[in-house]
Design a protein around this motif. Structure first.
Motif, PDB file in Angstrom:
ATOM      1  N   THR A 416       0.795  -1.300  -0.076  1.00  0.00           N
ATOM      2  CA  THR A 416      -0.065  -0.002   0.077  1.00  0.00           C
ATOM      3  C   THR A 416       0.811   1.290   0.047  1.00  0.00           C
ATOM      4  OG1 THR A 416       0.012  -0.172   2.191  1.00  0.00           O
ATOM      5  CG2 THR A 416      -1.961  -0.899   1.171  1.00  0.00           C
ATOM      6  N   LEU A 417       2.232   1.339   0.300  1.00  0.00           N
ATOM      7  CA  LEU A 417       3.075   2.497   0.212  1.00  0.00           C
ATOM      8  C   LEU A 417       3.907   2.653  -0.985  1.00  0.00           C
ATOM      9  CD1 LEU A 417       4.488   2.494   3.902  1.00  0.00           C
ATOM     10  CD2 LEU A 417       2.385   3.365   3.110  1.00  0.00           C
ATOM     11  N   HIS A 418       3.433   1.673  -2.004  1.00  0.00           N
ATOM     12  CA  HIS A 418       4.242   1.806  -3.276  1.00  0.00           C
ATOM     13  C   HIS A 418       3.144   1.635  -4.398  1.00  0.00           C
ATOM     14  CE1 HIS A 418       8.439   1.775  -2.690  1.00  0.00           C
ATOM     15  NE2 HIS A 418       8.186   1.239  -1.521  1.00  0.00           N
ATOM     16  N   GLY A 419       3.978   2.241  -5.596  1.00  0.00           N
ATOM     17  CA  GLY A 419       3.098   1.985  -6.833  1.00  0.00           C
ATOM     18  C   GLY A 419       2.943   0.646  -7.164  1.00  0.00           C
ATOM     19  N   ASP A 420       2.951   0.240  -8.484  1.00  0.00           N
ATOM     20  CA  ASP A 420       2.349  -0.865  -8.894  1.00  0.00           C
ATOM     21  C   ASP A 420       3.541  -1.887  -9.110  1.00  0.00           C
ATOM     22  OD1 ASP A 420      -0.216  -0.299  -8.897  1.00  0.00           O
ATOM     23  OD2 ASP A 420      -0.453   0.014 -11.002  1.00  0.00           O
ATOM     24  N   GLU A 421       4.721  -1.549  -8.870  1.00  0.00           N
ATOM     25  CA  GLU A 421       5.879  -2.682  -8.997  1.00  0.00           C
ATOM     26  C   GLU A 421       6.021  -3.230  -7.884  1.00  0.00           C
ATOM     27  OE1 GLU A 421       7.448  -3.320 -12.072  1.00  0.00           O
ATOM     28  OE2 GLU A 421       5.831  -1.982 -12.785  1.00  0.00           O
ATOM     29  N   PRO A 422       6.238  -4.627  -8.172  1.00  0.00           N
ATOM     30  CA  PRO A 422       6.798  -5.357  -6.739  1.00  0.00           C
ATOM     31  C   PRO A 422       8.170  -5.343  -6.432  1.00  0.00           C
ATOM     32  CG  PRO A 422       6.512  -6.811  -8.695  1.00  0.00           C
ATOM     33  CD  PRO A 422       6.366  -5.444  -9.099  1.00  0.00           C
ATOM     34  N   VAL A 423       8.338  -4.363  -5.433  1.00  0.00           N
ATOM     35  CA  VAL A 423       9.785  -4.038  -5.120  1.00  0.00           C
ATOM     36  C   VAL A 423      10.082  -4.248  -3.429  1.00  0.00           C
ATOM     37  CG1 VAL A 423      10.392  -2.261  -6.901  1.00  0.00           C
ATOM     38  CG2 VAL A 423       9.138  -1.519  -4.881  1.00  0.00           C
ATOM     39  N   VAL A 424       8.770  -4.317  -2.748  1.00  0.00           N
ATOM     40  CA  VAL A 424       9.006  -4.101  -1.358  1.00  0.00           C
ATOM     41  C   VAL A 424       9.605  -5.679  -0.712  1.00  0.00           C
ATOM     42  CG1 VAL A 424       7.917  -3.913   0.863  1.00  0.00           C
ATOM     43  CG2 VAL A 424       7.287  -2.433  -1.161  1.00  0.00           C
ATOM     44  N   THR A 425      10.917  -5.369   0.001  1.00  0.00           N
ATOM     45  CA  THR A 425      11.109  -6.810   0.748  1.00  0.00           C
ATOM     46  C   THR A 425      10.510  -6.852   1.930  1.00  0.00           C
ATOM     47  OG1 THR A 425      12.932  -5.715   1.691  1.00  0.00           O
ATOM     48  CG2 THR A 425      13.369  -6.356  -0.635  1.00  0.00           C
ATOM     49  N   LEU A 426      10.536  -8.006   2.360  1.00  0.00           N
ATOM     50  CA  LEU A 426      10.273  -7.990   3.775  1.00  0.00           C
ATOM     51  C   LEU A 426      10.969  -7.464   5.013  1.00  0.00           C
ATOM     52  CD1 LEU A 426       8.985 -11.812   3.892  1.00  0.00           C
ATOM     53  CD2 LEU A 426       7.549 -10.048   4.013  1.00  0.00           C
ATOM     54  N   ALA A 427      12.392  -7.380   4.632  1.00  0.00           N
ATOM     55  CA  ALA A 427      13.383  -6.774   5.748  1.00  0.00           C
ATOM     56  C   ALA A 427      12.667  -5.018   5.491  1.00  0.00           C
ATOM     57  CB  ALA A 427      14.665  -6.884   5.163  1.00  0.00           C
ATOM     58  N   GLU A 428      12.535  -4.623   4.388  1.00  0.00           N
ATOM     59  CA  GLU A 428      12.099  -3.228   4.343  1.00  0.00           C
ATOM     60  C   GLU A 428      10.796  -2.870   5.191  1.00  0.00           C
ATOM     61  OE1 GLU A 428      14.172  -2.494  -0.032  1.00  0.00           O
ATOM     62  OE2 GLU A 428      11.961  -2.621   0.070  1.00  0.00           O
ATOM     63  N   TYR A 429       9.992  -4.050   5.059  1.00  0.00           N
ATOM     64  CA  TYR A 429       8.601  -3.597   5.794  1.00  0.00           C
ATOM     65  C   TYR A 429       8.908  -3.729   7.199  1.00  0.00           C
ATOM     66  CZ  TYR A 429       3.925  -4.727   6.978  1.00  0.00           C
ATOM     67  OH  TYR A 429       2.667  -4.342   7.675  1.00  0.00           O
ATOM     68  N   VAL A 430       9.605  -4.662   7.490  1.00  0.00           N
ATOM     69  CA  VAL A 430       9.974  -4.888   9.161  1.00  0.00           C
ATOM     70  C   VAL A 430      10.863  -3.509   9.468  1.00  0.00           C
ATOM     71  CG1 VAL A 430      11.177  -5.941  10.859  1.00  0.00           C
ATOM     72  CG2 VAL A 430       9.673  -7.391   9.153  1.00  0.00           C
ATOM     73  N   ALA A 431      11.567  -2.793   8.808  1.00  0.00           N
ATOM     74  CA  ALA A 431      12.463  -1.736   9.211  1.00  0.00           C
ATOM     75  C   ALA A 431      11.563  -0.579   9.404  1.00  0.00           C
ATOM     76  CB  ALA A 431      13.612  -1.623   8.194  1.00  0.00           C
ATOM     77  N   ARG A 432      10.439  -0.528   8.649  1.00  0.00           N
ATOM     78  CA  ARG A 432       9.691   0.520   8.775  1.00  0.00           C
ATOM     79  C   ARG A 432       8.276   0.394   9.458  1.00  0.00           C
ATOM     80  NH1 ARG A 432       9.748   0.793   2.529  1.00  0.00           N
ATOM     81  NH2 ARG A 432       8.150  -0.443   1.913  1.00  0.00           N
ATOM     82  N   MET A 433       8.105  -0.602  10.173  1.00  0.00           N
ATOM     83  CA  MET A 433       7.088  -0.702  10.888  1.00  0.00           C
ATOM     84  C   MET A 433       6.558   0.147  11.934  1.00  0.00           C
ATOM     85  SD  MET A 433       6.790  -5.077  11.345  1.00  0.00           S
ATOM     86  CE  MET A 433       6.963  -5.066  13.035  1.00  0.00           C
ATOM     87  N   LYS A 434       5.457   0.387  12.329  1.00  0.00           N
ATOM     88  CA  LYS A 434       5.058   1.399  13.201  1.00  0.00           C
ATOM     89  C   LYS A 434       5.380   1.300  14.649  1.00  0.00           C
ATOM     90  CE  LYS A 434       2.806   4.494  10.692  1.00  0.00           C
ATOM     91  NZ  LYS A 434       3.010   5.860  10.602  1.00  0.00           N
ATOM     92  N   GLU A 435       5.574   2.186  15.448  1.00  0.00           N
ATOM     93  CA  GLU A 435       6.063   1.739  16.683  1.00  0.00           C
ATOM     94  C   GLU A 435       4.733   1.022  17.350  1.00  0.00           C
ATOM     95  OE1 GLU A 435       7.454   5.309  18.817  1.00  0.00           O
ATOM     96  OE2 GLU A 435       6.831   4.436  20.694  1.00  0.00           O
ATOM     97  N   GLY A 436       5.139  -0.204  17.893  1.00  0.00           N
ATOM     98  CA  GLY A 436       4.326  -0.788  18.708  1.00  0.00           C
ATOM     99  C   GLY A 436       3.594  -1.992  17.705  1.00  0.00           C
ATOM    100  N   GLN A 437       3.935  -1.975  16.323  1.00  0.00           N
ATOM    101  CA  GLN A 437       3.436  -3.116  15.481  1.00  0.00           C
ATOM    102  C   GLN A 437       4.316  -4.211  15.716  1.00  0.00           C
ATOM    103  OE1 GLN A 437       3.454  -1.511  11.430  1.00  0.00           O
ATOM    104  NE2 GLN A 437       2.845  -3.559  10.616  1.00  0.00           N
ATOM    105  N   THR A 438       3.679  -5.333  15.760  1.00  0.00           N
ATOM    106  CA  THR A 438       4.371  -6.532  15.653  1.00  0.00           C
ATOM    107  C   THR A 438       4.225  -7.850  14.564  1.00  0.00           C
ATOM    108  OG1 THR A 438       2.872  -7.503  17.274  1.00  0.00           O
ATOM    109  CG2 THR A 438       4.829  -6.447  18.486  1.00  0.00           C
ATOM    110  N   HIS A 439       3.089  -7.425  13.789  1.00  0.00           N
ATOM    111  CA  HIS A 439       2.816  -8.015  12.674  1.00  0.00           C
ATOM    112  C   HIS A 439       3.302  -7.514  11.232  1.00  0.00           C
ATOM    113  CE1 HIS A 439      -0.141 -11.012  15.105  1.00  0.00           C
ATOM    114  NE2 HIS A 439       0.204  -9.983  15.909  1.00  0.00           N
ATOM    115  N   VAL A 440       3.283  -8.578  10.394  1.00  0.00           N
ATOM    116  CA  VAL A 440       3.590  -8.011   9.127  1.00  0.00           C
ATOM    117  C   VAL A 440       2.249  -8.274   8.390  1.00  0.00           C
ATOM    118  CG1 VAL A 440       4.630  -8.686   6.626  1.00  0.00           C
ATOM    119  CG2 VAL A 440       5.989  -8.534   9.033  1.00  0.00           C
ATOM    120  N   TYR A 441       1.464  -7.282   7.851  1.00  0.00           N
ATOM    121  CA  TYR A 441       0.177  -7.399   7.315  1.00  0.00           C
ATOM    122  C   TYR A 441       0.246  -7.537   6.039  1.00  0.00           C
ATOM    123  CZ  TYR A 441      -1.338  -6.123  12.045  1.00  0.00           C
ATOM    124  OH  TYR A 441      -1.543  -6.138  13.363  1.00  0.00           O
ATOM    125  N   TYR A 442      -0.882  -8.263   5.319  1.00  0.00           N
ATOM    126  CA  TYR A 442      -1.004  -8.632   4.075  1.00  0.00           C
ATOM    127  C   TYR A 442      -2.238  -8.865   3.791  1.00  0.00           C
ATOM    128  CZ  TYR A 442      -1.507 -13.513   5.064  1.00  0.00           C
ATOM    129  OH  TYR A 442      -2.239 -14.637   5.384  1.00  0.00           O
TER     130      TYR A 442
END
Ligand code: ADP
Ligand code: MG
Length: 638
Positions: A416-442
């Motif tokens: 949801t934070l990116h355009g239409d290209e598949p470019v997000v890695t799980l590591a990047e996702y985890v690195a920018r998780m909100k404070e208090g967020q413990t899950h990776v949502y899909y």
């Protein structure tokens, strides 16, 4: 003899398979600017034929008794205007010639023809990916003659195959002193530049230098009087004639690696990357593995051939050795040359062998390293790779448990934070998780559009929490194996009672508890009314714009997975969903105070209907939905 013999020696005229005719026409028109590749294709076939004979001779040594050294010869005849490529390999019987030189037996043929566009440049690219092979002879020849003798048959059992490439070919009896094949091209008008030793030699060294057998041509001599070169009686070997993979890396140029790729892969395009290693230790082998730039046509064909050629101490053993790499790496092409396997190794032995297991594990790790290197250092190339092969790599998450973590890092997602290209890695996702967020949502859905407009995303949007958007068929299956990344559980936004507490502040929590009490009666009423359609009803804070949504119970299949399985023709127990109501929505607020039982029931049914539609599902009774909607619209207008 007798009758059988008569049939076999008679001259037969046969028609090409319809696809061959189409392929021939396309090739002549779209590959003309690459016409020199015919020689590479013929030499590649000659080399394969010699490999096959050497292999068959391991169990039938007679086949090589009195046989000349395995070799390929390229010759030309200016008077007859012909170029001939000969080998003393396995040869073709009459039946084999009819089959192999009259049809296309490849998997992926149908997909290939379906993709043709009529645009010459695009089609040329597609034909290249599909493989041009023997038929490329007709780019420069208006008649091709093949004289061939199958190893194990007598001189008189040889055959002559001939065609002008228009629609038919003939096969008749011939003689040939040794097993093998001569392919003679009768050049088209205007192709006389090929009638030159210098020219042909140039093409051979450019495209076929890596061939491990000697390629021979007549030596030429300068005739001072006539000021031209003249063939002598002697032959010379014009290539290096040693297995490319066995040479030291430093001695091999990129061009040579690329040319060799075309030979082993039968691909016309370039390799994206390769890895070449000599592995020493308990099991010794050489691996030269390529990742193609484009997916082959049969990537999704279950019966597809696998791209690794197995050699044992330089001797070709078999094509498509599927034991050497796991199925999810089936797009990799190349050669593995073992020092330890017995020469008479069979597919059955391969399955059992400890050495093969070690080779498979080692090769898998090498390919993963190669991909990691691309992902880290050549992002654009990796993006290209992911577009072509990402879906297959996802199979590895389920199939290759020992490497699951490495593969997980290679995954790329839309979010949801990116355009239409598949470019997000799980590591990047985890690195920018909100404070208090413990899950990776899909969220999973059939299309990107459906994923983006899922009502389940509303709370995440409001809170600015990133959600991965998964739309590949394989995703649901993959997620059943990929349950966490670096200790963070992967969680569907459409499943279970979302533990959104972590995203709410104290004031919100208190407010939510109060609201829950307020809506107790409505929830109770809805449970009774809708008991045939949903297994529970509850208040939710995950919605902002929508009045209601459906969620799957924690341990049940999501609605999306149920639909996928149903579409694939599988019987699935239909698990009833849970209906969640948004207390902030005016419709739900009004519903709470509705005293007319009948009307309240209609409203509730309508809320379920729209929740089904919103997640891309189909209504069991669309007619009833339309009726309900219309009577409500009428009420509004009143
Ligand atoms: P491919 O090499 O990808 O199989 P080709 O069109 O190049 O496709 O060749 C088709 C088939 O014709 C080969 O698979 C092989 O069975 C047969 N063939 C072609 N050339 C030779 C040859 N020189 N000797 C024996 N068989 C050959
Ligand atoms: Mg070929």
């Amino acid at each position: 003899m007798g009758e059988h013999m008569e049939v076999d020696t008679a001259k037969q005229t046969l028609g090409f398979q319809a696809e061959v005719k189409q392929l021939l026409q396309l090739m002549i028109h779209s590959l003309y600017s690459n016409k020199e590749i015919f020689l590479r294709e013929l030499i590649s076939n000659a080399s394969d034929a010699c490999d096959k004979l050497r292999f068959e001779a391991m169990t039938q040594p007679d086949l090589l008794a009195g046989h000349g050294e395995l070799a390929i010869t390229v010759a030309f005849d200016p008077a007859a205007r012909t170029v001939t490529v000969s080998d003393n390999g396995i040869g073709l019987s009459r039946a084999e010639a009819i089959e192999h030189l009259g049809t296309i037996a490849k998997s992926g043929t149908r997909e290939f023809f379906a993709q043709l566009t009529g645009d010459q440049q695009k089609d040329a690219q597609l034909i290249g990916q599909f493989g041009v092979g023997f038929y490329s002879s007709f780019i420069v020849a208006d008649r091709v003659t093949v004289v061939s003798r199958r190893a194990g048959l007598t001189a008189a059992d040889a055959i002559r195959w001939e065609s002008d490439g228009a629609g038919e070919f003939t096969v008749e009896a011939a003689t040939r002193p040794e097993s093998g094949t001569d392919v003679t091209l009768h050049l088209r008008e205007g192709e006389d530049e090929l009638l030159s030793g210098w020219k042909l030699k140039g093409i051979v060294t450019r495209y076929s230098d890596h061939i491990s057998l000697p390629i021979r041509m007549r030596k030429e001599e300068w005739d001072k009087d006539k000021n031209e070169s003249r063939p002598t009686a002697d032959f010379e070997t014009v290539n290096q004639a040693s297995a490319l993979w066995a040479r030291p890396k430093a001695d091999i140029t990129d061009e040579q690696y690329q040319a060799f790729y075309k030979h082993v892969s039968h691909d016309f395009g370039e390799p994206l990357a390769w890895t070449h290693n000599r592995v020493e230790g308990r099991t010794e082998y050489i691996q030269l593995l390529y990742v193609p730039e484009h997916a082959p046509f049969d990537l999704w064909d279950r019966n597809q051939r696998h791209g690794i050629k197995l050699y044992v101490r330089r001797v070709f053993i078999m094509d498509d050795a599927e034991q050497l790499l796991p199925p999810y790496l089936r797009f990799v092409r190349g050669v593995i040359d073992s020092n330890d396997l017995p020469l008479n190794v069979s597919r059955e032995i391969l399955q059992e062998s400890k050495d093969v297991k070690a080779i498979r594990e080692g090769s898998t790790r090498r390919v993963l390293s190669l991909l990691e290197d691309l992902a880290d250092n050549q992002k654009e190339k990796y993006a290209g790779f992911w577009n072509e092969f990402g879906q297959v790599m996802k199979e590895g998450i389920g199939d290759d448990a020992p490497n699951r973590e490495r593969i997980a890092k290679l995954l790329r997602f839309r979010s949801t934070l990116h355009g239409d290209e598949p470019v997000v890695t799980l590591a990047e996702y985890v690195a920018r998780m909100k404070e208090g967020q413990t899950h990776v949502y899909y969220v999973t859905a059939d299309t990107l559009e459906a994923a983006r407009s899922s009502p389940h995303l509303e709370i995440f949007r409001k809170k600015g929490v990133e959600v991965l958007l998964l739309t590949d068929r394989v995703d649901e299956w993959m997620l059943s194996f990929l349950t966490e990344f670096e200790g963070k559980p992967l969680t569907s936004v459409a499943k279970g009672s979302l533990d959104l507490d972590e995203l709410a502040d104290e004031a919100e929590k208190a407010e939510q508890a109060r609201t829950g009490d307020e809506y107790k009666d409505l929830v109770e009423r809805a449970r009774k009314t809708l008991s045939a359609r949903v297994k529970d009803v509850r208040i939710t804070f995950r919605l902002t714009d929508s009045p209601a949504c459906l969620v799957a119970d924690e341990h049940e299949m999501s609605g999306h997975l149920q639909r996928l399985l149903k579409a694939a023709g599988q019987k699935t127990p239909t698990a009833m969903p849970i209906l969640e109501l948004n207390p902030e929505h005016p419709l739900v607020q009004r519903l709470k105070d509705e005293s007319d039982e009948g009307r309240a029931k209609e409203w509730l049914e309508l809320l379920v209907d729209q929740a089904v539609l919103a997640e891309g599902g189909q209504l069991e009774n669309p007619g009833a939905f339309v009726k309900r909607l219309n009577s409500m619209l009428l009420e509004v207008g009143r």
